[in-house]
Design a protein around this motif. Structure first.
Motif, PDB file in Angstrom:
ATOM      1  N   ALA A 153      40.649  41.342  41.489  1.00 44.26           N
ATOM      2  CA  ALA A 153      39.399  41.718  42.140  1.00 44.26           C
ATOM      3  C   ALA A 153      39.003  43.112  41.664  1.00 44.26           C
ATOM      4  O   ALA A 153      39.680  43.722  40.840  1.00 44.26           O
ATOM      5  CB  ALA A 153      39.592  41.697  43.652  1.00 44.26           C
ATOM      6  N   ASP A 154      37.922  43.609  42.205  1.00 40.64           N
ATOM      7  CA  ASP A 154      37.444  44.947  41.867  1.00 40.64           C
ATOM      8  C   ASP A 154      38.339  45.964  42.566  1.00 40.64           C
ATOM      9  O   ASP A 154      38.017  46.469  43.632  1.00 40.64           O
ATOM     10  CB  ASP A 154      35.986  45.102  42.295  1.00 40.64           C
ATOM     11  CG  ASP A 154      35.434  46.478  41.982  1.00 40.64           C
ATOM     12  OD1 ASP A 154      35.990  47.153  41.102  1.00 40.64           O
ATOM     13  OD2 ASP A 154      34.451  46.871  42.626  1.00 40.64           O
ATOM     14  N   SER A 209      42.821  47.127  32.566  1.00 38.19           N
ATOM     15  CA  SER A 209      41.805  47.301  31.530  1.00 38.19           C
ATOM     16  C   SER A 209      42.064  48.577  30.735  1.00 38.19           C
ATOM     17  O   SER A 209      41.930  48.590  29.509  1.00 38.19           O
ATOM     18  CB  SER A 209      40.423  47.341  32.184  1.00 38.19           C
ATOM     19  OG  SER A 209      39.429  47.566  31.230  1.00 38.19           O
ATOM     20  N   ALA A 210      42.454  49.637  31.422  1.00 37.91           N
ATOM     21  CA  ALA A 210      42.749  50.905  30.744  1.00 37.91           C
ATOM     22  C   ALA A 210      43.945  50.773  29.798  1.00 37.91           C
ATOM     23  O   ALA A 210      44.008  51.454  28.776  1.00 37.91           O
ATOM     24  CB  ALA A 210      43.013  52.003  31.769  1.00 37.91           C
ATOM     25  N   PHE A 211      44.875  49.876  30.133  1.00 37.15           N
ATOM     26  CA  PHE A 211      46.026  49.606  29.258  1.00 37.15           C
ATOM     27  C   PHE A 211      45.595  48.803  28.028  1.00 37.15           C
ATOM     28  O   PHE A 211      46.373  48.596  27.112  1.00 37.15           O
ATOM     29  CB  PHE A 211      47.099  48.805  29.983  1.00 37.15           C
ATOM     30  CG  PHE A 211      47.999  49.597  30.889  1.00 37.15           C
ATOM     31  CD1 PHE A 211      48.254  50.941  30.699  1.00 37.15           C
ATOM     32  CD2 PHE A 211      48.628  48.965  31.951  1.00 37.15           C
ATOM     33  CE1 PHE A 211      49.101  51.643  31.532  1.00 37.15           C
ATOM     34  CE2 PHE A 211      49.484  49.665  32.795  1.00 37.15           C
ATOM     35  CZ  PHE A 211      49.716  51.003  32.585  1.00 37.15           C
ATOM     36  N   GLY A 212      44.348  48.296  28.020  1.00 39.17           N
ATOM     37  CA  GLY A 212      43.864  47.493  26.900  1.00 39.17           C
ATOM     38  C   GLY A 212      44.275  46.043  26.987  1.00 39.17           C
ATOM     39  O   GLY A 212      44.251  45.328  25.988  1.00 39.17           O
ATOM     40  N   ALA A 236      37.923  40.528  35.816  1.00 39.39           N
ATOM     41  CA  ALA A 236      37.699  41.146  37.120  1.00 39.39           C
ATOM     42  C   ALA A 236      36.661  40.321  37.879  1.00 39.39           C
ATOM     43  O   ALA A 236      35.595  40.030  37.356  1.00 39.39           O
ATOM     44  CB  ALA A 236      37.215  42.577  36.958  1.00 39.39           C
ATOM     45  N   VAL A 237      36.993  39.950  39.097  1.00 40.19           N
ATOM     46  CA  VAL A 237      36.109  39.142  39.931  1.00 40.19           C
ATOM     47  C   VAL A 237      35.430  40.054  40.949  1.00 40.19           C
ATOM     48  O   VAL A 237      36.099  40.752  41.710  1.00 40.19           O
ATOM     49  CB  VAL A 237      36.898  38.017  40.644  1.00 40.19           C
ATOM     50  CG1 VAL A 237      35.980  37.205  41.527  1.00 40.19           C
ATOM     51  CG2 VAL A 237      37.605  37.134  39.615  1.00 40.19           C
ATOM     52  N   PHE A 238      34.108  40.032  40.952  1.00 39.66           N
ATOM     53  CA  PHE A 238      33.313  40.852  41.857  1.00 39.66           C
ATOM     54  C   PHE A 238      32.598  39.958  42.851  1.00 39.66           C
ATOM     55  O   PHE A 238      32.009  38.948  42.477  1.00 39.66           O
ATOM     56  CB  PHE A 238      32.281  41.665  41.078  1.00 39.66           C
ATOM     57  CG  PHE A 238      32.872  42.799  40.308  1.00 39.66           C
ATOM     58  CD1 PHE A 238      32.690  44.098  40.740  1.00 39.66           C
ATOM     59  CD2 PHE A 238      33.610  42.583  39.163  1.00 39.66           C
ATOM     60  CE1 PHE A 238      33.243  45.160  40.035  1.00 39.66           C
ATOM     61  CE2 PHE A 238      34.154  43.625  38.448  1.00 39.66           C
ATOM     62  CZ  PHE A 238      33.974  44.919  38.893  1.00 39.66           C
ATOM     63  N   SER A 244      38.026  43.318  28.369  1.00 35.55           N
ATOM     64  CA  SER A 244      37.694  43.218  29.782  1.00 35.55           C
ATOM     65  C   SER A 244      36.444  42.375  29.973  1.00 35.55           C
ATOM     66  O   SER A 244      35.489  42.495  29.219  1.00 35.55           O
ATOM     67  CB  SER A 244      37.438  44.608  30.370  1.00 35.55           C
ATOM     68  OG  SER A 244      38.599  45.380  30.310  1.00 35.55           O
ATOM     69  N   SER A 245      36.485  41.539  30.978  1.00 35.64           N
ATOM     70  CA  SER A 245      35.300  40.771  31.328  1.00 35.64           C
ATOM     71  C   SER A 245      35.183  40.732  32.842  1.00 35.64           C
ATOM     72  O   SER A 245      36.151  40.970  33.562  1.00 35.64           O
ATOM     73  CB  SER A 245      35.366  39.358  30.746  1.00 35.64           C
ATOM     74  OG  SER A 245      36.450  38.651  31.285  1.00 35.64           O
ATOM     75  N   THR A 246      33.984  40.450  33.303  1.00 39.84           N
ATOM     76  CA  THR A 246      33.749  40.408  34.737  1.00 39.84           C
ATOM     77  C   THR A 246      33.022  39.130  35.118  1.00 39.84           C
ATOM     78  O   THR A 246      32.259  38.569  34.322  1.00 39.84           O
ATOM     79  CB  THR A 246      32.904  41.609  35.203  1.00 39.84           C
ATOM     80  OG1 THR A 246      31.669  41.619  34.496  1.00 39.84           O
ATOM     81  CG2 THR A 246      33.626  42.911  34.969  1.00 39.84           C
ATOM     82  N   LEU A 247      33.283  38.691  36.313  1.00 40.29           N
ATOM     83  CA  LEU A 247      32.570  37.566  36.904  1.00 40.29           C
ATOM     84  C   LEU A 247      31.984  38.058  38.207  1.00 40.29           C
ATOM     85  O   LEU A 247      32.677  38.702  39.007  1.00 40.29           O
ATOM     86  CB  LEU A 247      33.518  36.394  37.168  1.00 40.29           C
ATOM     87  CG  LEU A 247      34.106  35.715  35.931  1.00 40.29           C
ATOM     88  CD1 LEU A 247      35.160  34.690  36.354  1.00 40.29           C
ATOM     89  CD2 LEU A 247      33.010  35.036  35.132  1.00 40.29           C
TER      90      LEU A 247
END
Length: 83
Positions: free
Chosen positions: A27-28, A36-39, A44-46, A61-64
């Motif tokens: 989640a967020d 994500s910072a680790f690469g 990420a689910v919002f 990184s991708s988001t939904l």
């Protein structure tokens, strides 16, 4: 079978688990941003916040984003992870 749901733990332990992971779905939260910072490949689910403002950044990184009054289902998350 290789999915790990991390229980409440000290941050250093969670960071170590995340660092050894091949994919993070979350989640967020700060932990998702850490992945994500680790690469690491991260989905990420919002639900209540806008990913354009606070979403994780990076090439993997991708988001939904759930539509208003809706949710993001497992099929959508897995499809995004496979990308």
């Amino acid at each position: 079978p290789q999915t790990v749901l991390v229980p409440k733990s000290p941050l250093a332990e969670i960071a170590a688990i995340i660092g050894r992971s091949v994919l993070i779905i979350g989640a967020d939260t700060g932990l998702t941003h850490l992945a994500s910072a680790f690469g690491l490949p991260t989905v990420a689910v919002f639900v209540a916040t806008e990913p354009g403002l606070t979403g994780p950044r990076g090439p993997f990184s991708s988001t939904l984003l759930a539509a208003p009054g809706s949710r993001v289902g497992p099929i959508e998350v897995l499809a995004e992870a496979e990308k």
